[in-house]
Design an enzyme around this catalytic site. Structure first.
Site, mmCIF file in Angstrom:
data_model
loop_
_atom_site.group_PDB
_atom_site.id
_atom_site.type_symbol
_atom_site.label_atom_id
_atom_site.label_comp_id
_atom_site.label_asym_id
_atom_site.label_seq_id
_atom_site.Cartn_x
_atom_site.Cartn_y
_atom_site.Cartn_z
ATOM 1 N N VAL A 75 -7.594 10.368 -17.557
ATOM 2 C CA VAL A 75 -7.292 10.313 -15.945
ATOM 3 C C VAL A 75 -7.555 8.790 -15.649
ATOM 4 O O VAL A 75 -8.681 8.594 -15.881
ATOM 5 C CB VAL A 75 -8.026 11.350 -15.071
ATOM 6 C CG1 VAL A 75 -7.904 11.046 -13.890
ATOM 7 C CG2 VAL A 75 -7.733 12.641 -15.611
ATOM 8 N N SER A 76 -6.622 8.243 -15.195
ATOM 9 C CA SER A 76 -6.816 6.770 -14.939
ATOM 10 C C SER A 76 -7.803 6.565 -13.776
ATOM 11 O O SER A 76 -7.951 7.397 -12.852
ATOM 12 C CB SER A 76 -5.724 5.996 -14.456
ATOM 13 O OG SER A 76 -4.496 6.250 -15.643
ATOM 14 N N ALA A 77 -8.266 5.397 -13.772
ATOM 15 C CA ALA A 77 -9.398 5.009 -12.844
ATOM 16 C C ALA A 77 -8.631 5.016 -11.062
ATOM 17 O O ALA A 77 -7.312 4.726 -10.983
ATOM 18 C CB ALA A 77 -9.873 3.762 -12.943
#
Length: 408
Positions: A75-77
């Site tokens: 899950v990207s920042a």
């Protein structure tokens, strides 16, 4: 495992995240703010993820690793998700393709395009798609997002055309299928890997090619499948047979046999006179080196090597014949931040260091003062239109160019 969440605390943390991203200029529109405020980030992460991690503005969360421990999906920042949503210029009613699934970003897109819009999210990994589909279902977005197992290199048959394509995995090149399925006025937002340095770039068509509209610094899990790109990796041993690895995206030397024993002698350090203040980003230096240094590579080291024990080095290096030099920092005089330099090994280490120092100084004269622009020229486009001041990097399906204003 059932995820038990303090929903009130999560809502408070969403509000705090929105405020922080607004203050940083990562969220600029009401539409993106509303989406980030509404979608429960924690519901798309592993059940044991602490809320402080889920709602940290620059925290990415790995959701799958391979047998070697390397991240396969994450899950990207929050900051980069917000930026990419802004760069895509999404509006209600749009049809959007997401390449690289996880569920969370697709839910954000669904919020922005609304019930009249359409979201298609694809991933090559069935396990990732199953996880995304479950999270979208439990959060109420499954009717608004279609998730598919697909190799993005080949597009999505029977879908599109798309008003925007958002790629959330590191892409070494643009798949022709993406351009075929993108509307003429659509935006393509992707983390583009350029000689082992990644930039998120938003591209819009400009005649027969694409021109960048904005960029952002970020790193992503690399793409799998037919669009993947393998580095050429060389290992060099120290006297204790511990290894450093040199990873070349392209332009690797034909033969590194002359490197045998390059780490046996002591290192020499050379300094550029170029400094950077504390807390000031110098990410464009890495980009400059990736574009303007031949035999440029990424560097990694086994535990126990002299390199691994050092604290102020950066994982970028250059090779020259039987010489290796990599980027290092030291305190600048009179508290003026840090000075860039090169630590060199081998018979031709000074030659390698000189090449690195030369480009650090060139970046200081030109590259650090103005951001570059990019263009992508697909195979078949009119290359005679490439500006004379642009530098070219070849890809499989075309070429990327970079231009720094007033570059000399």
């Amino acid at each position: 495992m059932v995820q038990i969440v303090d929903t009130d605390r999560a809502a408070e943390m969403r509000d705090a995240l929105v405020a922080e991203l607004r203050a940083q200029g990562k969220i600029v529109s009401e539409a993106v703010e509303a989406a980030v405020r509404r979608v429960p980030r924690e519901r798309f992460m592993p059940a044991d993820t602490d809320l402080t991690v889920a709602y940290g503005h620059d925290n990415s969360v790995v959701t799958k690793r391979d047998q070697h421990g390397r991240a396969m999906s994450s899950v990207s920042a929050a900051y980069i998700q917000a930026v990419m949503l802004e760069l895509a210029e999404l509006r209600p009613g749009m049809t959007v393709l997401e390449v690289g699934s996880g569920g969370l970003n697709a839910a954000y897109i669904a919020e922005i395009v609304g019930p009249e819009g359409r979201v298609v999210s694809i991933d090559i990994d069935p396990e990732v798609i199953d996880r995304a589909a479950t999270a979208l279902d439990t959060t109420g977005y499954s009717s608004r997002v279609r998730v598919l197992v697909a190799d993005a290199e080949h597009g999505v048959p029977d879908e599109g055309p798309f008003d925007a394509i958002i790629v959330t995995v590191g892409a070494w090149d643009m798949a022709p299928a993406w351009l075929d399925q993108l509307r003429p006025d659509g935006l393509l937002v992707l983390p583009l890997i350029m000689n082992n340095v990644t930039r998120v770039v938003a591209f819009r068509r400009d005649g027969d090619h694409l021109a960048s509209t904005a960029t952002e610094v970020a790193g992503f899990v690399p793409m799998q499948g037919d669009g993947s790109h393998a580095d050429q990796v060389f290992e060099v041993s120290d006297p204790a047979d511990r290894k450093i690895k040199l990873s070349f995206d392209s332009g690797a030397p034909r033969d590194l046999i002359q490197f045998d024993g390059v780490l046996y002698a002591g290192a020499a350090e050379f300094w550029s006179g170029v400094t950077v203040g504390h807390g000031i980003s110098f990410a464009d230096l890495h980009l400059w080196l990736a574009w303007y240094l031949d035999a440029f590579c990424r560097l990694s080291a086994d535990e126990g090597t002299e390199l691994a024990a050092q604290k102020r080095w950066l994982p970028f290096a250059v090779v020259r014949e039987a010489g290796l030099a990599y980027l290092v920092l030291r305190d600048a005089m009179q508290g003026a931040g840090a000075e860039f330099g090169a630590r060199a090994y081998g018979h031709d280490g000074q030659v390698a260091a000189a090449a690195l120092i030369e480009q650090i100084q060139a970046w200081d004269r030109t590259g650090r003062h103005t951001p570059p622009t990019f263009a992508y020229w697909p195979t078949g486009s009119d290359r005679s239109q490439i500006p004379a001041d642009a530098t070219v990097m070849n890809k499989t399906h075309g070429m990327v160019t970079i231009s720094w204003p007033t570059i000399s």
